[in-house]
Write an enzyme that holds these catalytic residues in place. Structure first.
Site, PDB file in Angstrom:
ATOM      1  N   GLU A 167       0.830  -1.208   0.000  1.00 53.23           N
ATOM      2  CA  GLU A 167       0.000   0.000   0.000  1.00 53.23           C
ATOM      3  C   GLU A 167       0.867   1.262   0.000  1.00 53.23           C
ATOM      4  OE1 GLU A 167      -3.226  -0.290  -0.469  1.00 53.23           O
ATOM      5  OE2 GLU A 167      -2.987  -2.468  -0.399  1.00 53.23           O
ATOM      6  N   ILE A 168       1.904   1.241  -0.803  1.00 62.84           N
ATOM      7  CA  ILE A 168       2.840   2.359  -0.879  1.00 62.84           C
ATOM      8  C   ILE A 168       2.515   3.267  -2.058  1.00 62.84           C
ATOM      9  CG2 ILE A 168       5.293   2.949  -1.216  1.00 62.84           C
ATOM     10  CD1 ILE A 168       4.628   1.831   1.529  1.00 62.84           C
TER      11      ILE A 168
ATOM     12  N   GLY B 125       3.964  -6.459  -3.935  1.00 58.88           N
ATOM     13  CA  GLY B 125       4.500  -6.239  -2.597  1.00 58.88           C
ATOM     14  C   GLY B 125       5.941  -5.779  -2.624  1.00 58.88           C
TER      15      GLY B 125
ATOM     16  N   LYS C 295       2.506  -6.955 -14.742  1.00 57.90           N
ATOM     17  CA  LYS C 295       2.593  -7.366 -13.337  1.00 57.90           C
ATOM     18  C   LYS C 295       2.677  -8.886 -13.321  1.00 57.90           C
ATOM     19  CE  LYS C 295       1.023  -6.654  -8.706  1.00 57.90           C
ATOM     20  NZ  LYS C 295       0.264  -5.811  -7.779  1.00 57.90           N
TER      21      LYS C 295
ATOM     22  N   LYS D 128       2.635   1.787  -5.539  1.00 55.85           N
ATOM     23  CA  LYS D 128       3.340   1.279  -6.719  1.00 55.85           C
ATOM     24  C   LYS D 128       2.487   1.354  -7.978  1.00 55.85           C
ATOM     25  CE  LYS D 128       4.262  -2.919  -5.534  1.00 55.85           C
ATOM     26  NZ  LYS D 128       3.307  -2.904  -4.408  1.00 55.85           N
TER      27      LYS D 128
END
Length: 213
Positions: free
Chosen positions: A18-19, A108, A38, A21
């Site tokens: 949850e940064i 992640g 992805k 990306k």
């Protein structure tokens, strides 16, 4: 105009979950007119990160390559794969064939396990592309950012730079950049929502900044 020396095939890695990306990936796809891939999607199969990026970019050049593994549960890939009865085999994860620029988004952080013995960072090494590290300011983010940088450097993985996402904390960002001697490639503000227009705004800023380097 992007300079010839700036890599146009890149891996987007975060200092945690949850940064931001996926938002950063969308900005880079728009800025570089790049393809997107992805390799592993955990959960949210009907609203995947691939679909999110597809909806956020507006250029007609980008191609969206299918995920190699689509896992049903929103868990660490190794755990989600175990539930689905799947083994994630890094030997099966090869970069999509394209002559275009390419943005690869990890599932992640760098040390997230993909199977019982291998991590995202092992995949990064195999793919052989430079990393853009996405950081977000919170208590502990300096530690997480520096650990991510050290993990890459310990394996000789090149880092193109850092993008900060969310509210700015000048003291934290300044320390990270000074300590690591890495460039800040951009800052993404705390936007109420991300639309194609917002993504284009940041994409233009990114290309202008890189073009001055």
């Amino acid at each position: 105009m992007l300079p010839d020396h700036f890599p146009t095939q890149l891996i987007v890695a975060g200092i945690g979950t949850e940064i931001g990306k996926t938002v950063v990936s969308a900005i880079l796809v728009e800025a570089l007119q790049a393809d997107y891939w992805k390799p592993v999607q955990s959960g949210a199969l009907t609203d995947s990160d691939t679909e999110t990026v597809r909806q956020l970019v507006s250029n007609s050049t980008a191609q969206f390559h299918p995920e190699a593994y689509r896992l049903t549960q929103p868990l660490s890939p190794h755990a989600a794969a175990d539930i689905d009865g799947i083994h994630i085999d890094l030997n099966s994860l090869a970069l999509p064939k394209t002559s275009n620029a390419l943005i690869v988004e990890l599932a992640g952080g760098l040390m997230v396990p993909l199977n019982d013995h291998e991590l995202n960072i092992d995949l990064v090494q195999r793919l052989g592309l430079p990393v853009i590290l996405v950081s977000r300011n919170y208590l502990g983010s300096i530690n997480h950012t520096l650990l991510s940088v050290e993990a890459c450097r310990s394996r000789n993985i090149p880092i193109a730079g850092i993008i900060f996402n969310g509210p700015t904390v000048t003291t934290s960002e300044s320390f990270i950049l000074t300590y690591t001697n890495l460039p800040c490639l951009g800052r993404i503000g705390q936007e109420p929502t991300f639309t194609q227009d917002v993504i284009r705004k940041y994409a233009n800023q990114f290309t202008e900044f890189i073009g001055t380097r």
